[in-house]
Enzyme design. Sequence first.
Site, short mmCIF file in Angstrom:
data_model
loop_
_atom_site.label_atom_id
_atom_site.label_comp_id
_atom_site.label_asym_id
_atom_site.label_seq_id
_atom_site.Cartn_x
_atom_site.Cartn_y
_atom_site.Cartn_z
CE LYS A 151 -4.25 -1.66 0.17
NZ LYS A 151 -5.27 -1.32 -0.84
CE LYS A 247 -10.54 -4.16 -4.48
NZ LYS A 247 -10.26 -2.91 -3.71
#
Length: 331
Positions: A151, A247
Amino acid sequence: MTTTRLHAEIESFPIAGRFTISRGSKTEARVIRVELEQHGLVGQGECVPYARYGETLEKTLETIQNLAPQLASGLDRAGLQTALPPGAARNAVDCAFWDLEAKRAGTDVAKLANVRPPARIETAYTISLDTPEAMAEAALRHAHMPLLKLKLGAPGDADRLAAIRAAVPNTRLVVDANEGWHPDELQTLLRASFDAGIELVEQPLPAGNDAPLAEIEHTVPICADESAHALAGLEALVGRYDAVNVKLDKTGGLTEALAVAKRAKELDLSIMVGCMVSTSLSMAPASLLAPFARWVDLDGPLLLVADRPNGLAYTDGAIDPTVNRLWGRYA
């Protein structure tokens, strides 16, 4: 006409430590679990409303509960696709329908969907945004995983990349900037990613401000996440992105996710199957997209203090999809 009874509730699962991305941090995963019941059989689904897309837990729960009269009057999974738009609410109900249909048919969802999951699914493991030193240390602790997802999206990302690669010289790495890079620094950070041997850079620029991606050399493949939701809009990604993160909370469930995966392949877009921080009740349906995916990021349960009982079996970053008594199977 088949009457379907609905139950939906908000549940919380503590995160092991703190999960941090460029937009903020959290210490618990809050999900909505849905049950659909027909003739004593119960199907389950789970969703994670996402504030980035204007969703809240309370509003999403209300949207789901407002379906009760339609479900009691015979609404089925096909009708659900137009009753609700893509998003978290539809995801939970759609997956609950798939689970229920498998139980009614005495089979499993993979067979119903005509999908053959691999015997072993290697998933990325996420390293939260932190200082270069802290992220390098975390990467070293998890260097046994088959793939690490970093991240990023804050000042100092080039230093983070260099520190992490120095700590884990042989580990496969992908990057998720969560819309945190600026167009002026894009080429510099893509070059730093290339130098660090990064396989994929996910959503470097803000959705809606990603036109520069069509004008630069992609020294590293670039994946759309916040810029990609459901079937609508997939064609617009071509030329800007090389891959798309599918997703279920964005597509509105497994039904449309399967269609998105097939259409992305037709458009020559590689696929990452991704997730929110959530339990195996979210991962199990998403795992059916693994046959379409070049990268799998279904580590949600690994980030929790504890998963649901009877969840997926994880061993060193690999999922055994045959060990699953939670969702999508008759027995």
